[in-house]
Design an enzyme around this catalytic site. Structure first.
Site: not given
Length: 321
Positions: A165, A260, A290
């Site tokens: 991320s 995501d 995610h």
């Protein structure tokens, strides 16, 4: 780079394990991160991801402090003998949340399964420390690994950077900065559902911006905490997808998840790397959301999460051979 069409496939429904997890989490009211203070968001995140009752075993774990800024790092040493292939790892959390503990089990699995040393970096968080300070901390950690290679038993031909991320964003930016400034030679960049662009107009934002563990509102809030102003969002060290050229970057592993919001910008970065002649392995988990690289402890120990990390560790091993 304008993304008008989906850049990676998505399943109609999440994997059954993930669907069950989302249903379980939906049974309890969950506040929007954007409604919390940064400190409140950090506390909520700590409560959301439990520590493993029986952590993945590794050869040794060292708690160190590096540089004049005293950046904490946690070093996971595999059970094999050095010198070690070494992954410098940057945790996710939107540059605002997350720490060494939040990604402890992820780093343990990477060290154990990839048979490499992992240096997890507790870079300073935003908004207390805005761009580019977190990036500077991450780059300092990379330099420290090379400067202390002999004492730490680092194989300097096999040093990788990686993260998930926002940590994937920082890893990509570190690779760009090293290329642009004659920095250390990185053997591979491992980008797990990375943030690559200060933009919210992709099809995956439209499809997935309201559900899962990450929403469009969350990402807008994260970016607002990280950047000093809108101009920073155009800087390729904040938005790697905006870099004029990606030539000469290290080989890459890019992971995306079909459900995501960040799917398309991650896939677009993989495509641009390929077009620039950079060897890329792109893993797309079309039935995943995610954040699943952290789902490694009960009651959120998911087989799909371990499959994702198995693919990542295979790529790390191939680099280390």
């Amino acid at each position: 780079m304008s993304i008008d069409e989906p850049m990676a496939t998505a399943a109609d429904e999440p994997h059954p394990e993930i669907a069950g997890l989302v249903e379980m989490m939906g049974a309890t009211p969950v506040p929007e991160l954007s409604s919390l203070s940064p400190e409140g968001a950090r506390q909520f995140s700590k409560e959301m991801f439990p520590e493993a009752d029986e952590p993945e075993p590794v050869g040794d774990v060292m708690e160190l402090s590096i540089s004049d800024e005293g950046i904490p790092v946690r070093v996971y040493v595999p059970e094999s003998d050095g010198p070690y292939p070494t992954l410098v790892y940057y945790h996710g959390g939107g540059w605002v949340i997350g720490d060494l503990d939040s990604h402890d089990e992820t780093c343990r699995v990477l060290a154990s399964e990839a048979d490499c040393m992992v240096v997890s970096v507790d870079y300073r968080l935003s908004p207390e420390h805005e761009f580019p300070i977190p990036l500077e901390d991450c780059y300092t950690a990379l330099e420290w690994v090379f400067e202390n290679a002999e004492s730490m038993q680092v194989d300097t031909d096999k040093v990788l950077v990686g993260g998930d991320s926002a940590g994937g964003n920082l890893a990509a930016a570190v690779a760009l900065f090293a290329r642009d400034n004659g920095g250390p030679e990185i053997a591979r960049q491992v980008l797990v559902y990375p943030v690559t662009d200060h933009s919210f107009d992709t099809p995956s934002y439209e499809e997935n911006g309201d559900g899962g563990l990450l929403s469009r509102d969350d990402m807008e809030w994260f970016w607002d905490q990280y950047l000093r102003d809108e101009v920073d969002g155009k800087n390729p060290y904040a938005s790697p997808l905006k870099a004029q050229s990606l030539e000469g970057l290290p080989p890459a592993t890019v992971v995306t998840c079909g459900l995501d919001p960040l799917r398309d910008e991650g896939a677009a970065y993989a495509r641009r790397l390929e077009e620039a002649g950079v060897p890329v392995t792109h893993h797309n988990y079309e039935d995943c959301i995610h954040g699943i690289a952290q789902f490694l402890a009960d009651p959120m120990d998911l087989s799909r999460s371990r499959e994702l990390l198995a693919d990542v560790t295979a790529d790390i091993r191939s680099t280390a051979e």
